[in-house]
Write a protein that holds these residues in place. Structure first.
Motif, mmCIF file in Angstrom:
data_model
loop_
_atom_site.group_PDB
_atom_site.id
_atom_site.type_symbol
_atom_site.label_atom_id
_atom_site.label_comp_id
_atom_site.label_asym_id
_atom_site.label_seq_id
_atom_site.Cartn_x
_atom_site.Cartn_y
_atom_site.Cartn_z
ATOM 1 N N GLN A 257 29.001 -12.975 28.461
ATOM 2 C CA GLN A 257 28.436 -11.647 28.600
ATOM 3 C C GLN A 257 29.554 -10.627 28.554
ATOM 4 O O GLN A 257 30.680 -10.905 28.999
ATOM 5 N N GLU B 33 27.193 -5.793 30.135
ATOM 6 C CA GLU B 33 26.000 -6.606 30.375
ATOM 7 C C GLU B 33 26.012 -7.173 31.791
ATOM 8 O O GLU B 33 24.992 -7.183 32.479
ATOM 9 N N ARG B 34 27.157 -7.635 32.213
ATOM 10 C CA ARG B 34 27.262 -8.210 33.566
ATOM 11 C C ARG B 34 27.086 -7.148 34.643
ATOM 12 O O ARG B 34 26.493 -7.417 35.695
ATOM 13 N N ARG C 167 25.111 -4.749 34.782
ATOM 14 C CA ARG C 167 23.702 -4.435 35.030
ATOM 15 C C ARG C 167 23.118 -5.328 36.126
ATOM 16 O O ARG C 167 22.064 -5.027 36.688
ATOM 17 N N ASP D 192 19.041 -9.322 32.442
ATOM 18 C CA ASP D 192 20.024 -10.358 32.120
ATOM 19 C C ASP D 192 20.013 -10.678 30.624
ATOM 20 O O ASP D 192 18.995 -11.128 30.074
ATOM 21 N N SER D 193 21.132 -10.460 29.955
ATOM 22 C CA SER D 193 21.216 -10.684 28.507
ATOM 23 C C SER D 193 21.074 -12.153 28.125
ATOM 24 O O SER D 193 20.830 -12.475 26.959
ATOM 25 N N ARG D 194 21.206 -13.061 29.078
ATOM 26 C CA ARG D 194 21.095 -14.489 28.772
ATOM 27 C C ARG D 194 19.654 -14.974 28.754
ATOM 28 O O ARG D 194 19.375 -16.078 28.291
ATOM 29 N N ASP E 240 15.714 -15.080 27.630
ATOM 30 C CA ASP E 240 14.970 -14.803 26.396
ATOM 31 C C ASP E 240 13.470 -14.631 26.632
ATOM 32 O O ASP E 240 12.675 -14.773 25.719
ATOM 33 N N THR F 143 12.048 -11.771 28.212
ATOM 34 C CA THR F 143 11.834 -10.398 28.695
ATOM 35 C C THR F 143 10.402 -9.934 28.514
ATOM 36 O O THR F 143 9.780 -9.402 29.444
#
Length: 342
Positions: A152, A156-157, A159, A200-202, A204, A206
């Motif tokens: 990340q 991103e982290r 957030r 969380d960008s990790r 999938d 959302t």
């Protein structure tokens, strides 16, 4: 100094009562220090939870002088000072003009919205069940790249920083007015963790998560925005703000026809933008009646409208507020900032 501790006592399925204990304490002694002394020196039957003693584990959540807090974080001096400030505010007096009691009292009770097991120990099963209901863990996407770590960016982290501070102490859940009247509402703790997954960008999932959190009043629309959760959070997670950020994600993806809750928010903003405050006549028709598309909603407005007419409280005309142009400009500026951020 001498302090009287008035402590809630109760066994499961029995009536509650308060028992008092007097201690000679220092201002810097934490409430947990005092409870330990009461248990060790005066009454070994007193029950309460504790563990780290350093505001890390969240075990010692309880109501101290009427508001949920961690016993290991609050001390005698700050509590007595807070009580003096509360009294001053209620009586419109200067705090320095309030004469101290001969022996000050500190009241300690179990957290709210959870049944009491014994004394200050509550059954937190509903708290954990509602947390589990929002599935507060990253989806399996990360497992598809086992040969390396899932990286990340610092942005991103960042957030996740605030929600990552949550220690699941239960203070926000204890004080939640929405949870008190609506047993389906999952609670501010769960939705703060839910926001962490949305951000969380990790992850999938959302879109499916937002659909889940958008369901009636058990999700984000059950929050009454009373601010209590923000006020009592010992880790500055600000659960109400996190709930607001989930709402913004939902609103960006939905239109007025998707639900009454979404109409409520969007119509409110538009009416304020038009007139500086809400034209209540249009508000009911557009939100509940869905601009004459929801017949049942329109019919439900009848009794209320009749009572308002009889009581002389139905506004036949609407006058825009002073400063409407400024209000409109502020709303548009906020929207532009949000668009740039996204």
């Amino acid at each position: 100094m001498q302090v009287i501790f008035k402590i809630f006592r109760q066994n499961e399925n029995t009536g509650p009562s308060f028992q008092t204990y007097q201690l000679d304490v220092e201002a810097g002694n934490t409430i947990l220090d005092c409870l330990n002394r009461i248990k060790w020196e005066q009454d070994g039957s007193l029950a309460f939870r504790k563990n780290c003693r350093n505001t890390i584990c969240g075990s010692c959540g309880m109501r101290i002088n009427g508001r949920s807090a961690l016993a290991c974080k609050e001390n005698v001096g700050s509590e007595l000072s807070r009580l003096q400030q509360v009294t001053a505010s209620a009586t419109n007096l200067d705090p320095t003009d309030i004469l101290p009691e001969s022996i000050p009292e500190i009241t300690i009770a179990p957290m709210g919205n959870m049944p009491v097991i014994k004394d200050l120990v509550v059954d937190m099963q509903s708290f954990w069940d509602n947390l589990e209901a929002v599935e507060p863990y990253v989806s399996t996407r990360a497992r598809q790249v086992p040969e390396r770590e899932f990286l990340q960016t610092p942005e991103e982290r960042s957030r996740l920083d605030r929600t990552g501070n949550c220690i699941l102490c239960g203070a926000c859940y204890s004080e939640c007015n929405a949870r008190e009247v609506n047993p389906e509402f999952v609670g501010p703790h769960a939705l703060a963790k839910a926001y962490r997954m949305v951000a969380d960008s990790r992850d999938d999932r959302t879109e499916s998560r937002l659909e889940q959190y958008n369901q009636g009043t058990k999700g984000v629309w059950g929050c009454t925005r009373c601010f209590y959760c923000n006020a009592v959070c010992p880790m500055d997670v600000a659960p109400m703000d996190r709930i607001g950020e989930i709402k913004n994600e939902i609103l960006a993806r939905k239109n007025e026809q998707d639900s009454r809750s979404i109409r409520h928010r969007k119509v409110l903003v538009e009416l304020v933008k038009q007139g500086g405050w809400i034209d209540e006549r249009k508000f009911g028709l557009q939100v509940v009646g869905n601009s004459f598309k929801d017949i049942k909603g329109l019919i439900s407005l009848g009794p209320l409208g009749l009572r308002m007419l009889i009581g002389g409280k139905f506004p036949f005309r609407f006058e825009p507020s002073a400063g409407t142009e400024e209000v409109r400009s502020l709303i548009e500026s906020v929207r532009e900032l949000e668009e740039k951020r996204d």
